[in-house]
Write a protein that holds these residues in place. Sequence first.
Motif, short mmCIF file in Angstrom:
data_model
loop_
_atom_site.label_atom_id
_atom_site.label_comp_id
_atom_site.label_asym_id
_atom_site.label_seq_id
_atom_site.Cartn_x
_atom_site.Cartn_y
_atom_site.Cartn_z
N ASP A 70 0.85 -1.19 0.00
CA ASP A 70 0.00 0.00 0.00
C ASP A 70 0.88 1.25 0.00
O ASP A 70 2.08 1.19 0.29
N VAL A 71 0.27 2.39 -0.32
CA VAL A 71 1.00 3.65 -0.45
C VAL A 71 0.66 4.56 0.73
O VAL A 71 -0.52 4.77 1.02
N ILE A 72 1.69 5.10 1.37
CA ILE A 72 1.50 5.97 2.52
C ILE A 72 2.00 7.37 2.20
O ILE A 72 3.18 7.56 1.88
N PHE A 73 1.11 8.36 2.29
CA PHE A 73 1.48 9.77 2.21
C PHE A 73 1.67 10.28 3.64
O PHE A 73 0.76 10.17 4.46
N TYR A 74 2.84 10.82 3.94
CA TYR A 74 3.13 11.33 5.28
C TYR A 74 3.09 12.87 5.25
O TYR A 74 3.94 13.50 4.61
N PHE A 75 2.13 13.44 5.96
CA PHE A 75 2.02 14.89 6.02
C PHE A 75 2.67 15.41 7.31
O PHE A 75 2.03 15.46 8.36
N TYR A 76 3.94 15.79 7.18
CA TYR A 76 4.71 16.28 8.33
C TYR A 76 5.59 17.46 7.91
O TYR A 76 6.02 17.53 6.76
N GLY A 77 5.84 18.35 8.86
CA GLY A 77 6.77 19.45 8.62
C GLY A 77 6.12 20.82 8.72
O GLY A 77 6.79 21.80 9.08
N TYR A 78 4.82 20.91 8.40
CA TYR A 78 4.16 22.22 8.38
C TYR A 78 4.13 22.84 9.77
O TYR A 78 4.49 24.01 9.95
N ASN A 79 3.72 22.07 10.76
CA ASN A 79 3.64 22.61 12.13
C ASN A 79 5.02 22.98 12.66
O ASN A 79 5.16 23.95 13.41
N ASP A 80 6.02 22.22 12.26
CA ASP A 80 7.39 22.53 12.70
C ASP A 80 7.82 23.89 12.16
O ASP A 80 8.41 24.71 12.88
N ILE A 81 7.53 24.13 10.88
CA ILE A 81 7.94 25.39 10.24
C ILE A 81 7.17 26.58 10.81
O ILE A 81 7.73 27.67 10.99
N GLN A 82 5.89 26.39 11.08
CA GLN A 82 5.07 27.52 11.52
C GLN A 82 5.33 27.92 12.96
O GLN A 82 5.17 29.08 13.32
#
Length: 216
Positions: A70-82
């Motif tokens: 299966d394919v996993i999209f990981y949404f990470y980094g936005y909160n770190d930058i903001q």
Amino acid sequence: MSVFAFGDSHSILFVHFENISKCSVKEHWLGFNTNLPITMHRFGQEGLDLLIAPITIGNGHQHFIPKVKDVIFYFYGYNDIQQGIWKHTTSNTTIYQLIDTLVKNYAIKLVENETRFGIKTVIPAVYPPPWSNTWHGTEVLGSTEEKYLATVYMNKKLKEMCLERNFYFFDGIYKEIIDEHCKTVKKCYTPDGGHLHQDYTPVFHNIFEKFMETIN
């Protein structure tokens, strides 16, 4: 093959893909009633169990568990930058050095997940800074210019990581929503400064479907 989106609230976009995509798509936003990692910092420290996370979320998510291939999209980094990353800069530690460390630790845990679960890894580009000075009632840290440059640098490092680790890098939506003049997300695409509006689902879904054709 099924597709899953794990991570911060930007993963919620995939809810709108669930009934219109050619493949099975499921969103697992980890900020819903859990203490699971929604920052790259915590992911790099703790990792993420892809089998346990949907069960922890509950509310129907427990019925959608990733399987091999299966394919996993990981949404990470936005909160770190903001916000988070700016709290740790010092006279001896720059924002870019902190990003290097974040991405290095992130890569280690991502590789562990590929090895353990036999999945395919997709890393979306971190979205541009919000056009508002507040994010859900909380003042964001750093100037727009600083956050923009930090986002560009993080995406550069994430793309390099993907090339090195044989992950997929997904920057199609980023390219669509970035306002290069203002150096923020385009206002037309987001009502609150950061989250993408469901009215534009056809635009984003078309980008997603074209990208999925490259997954093998």
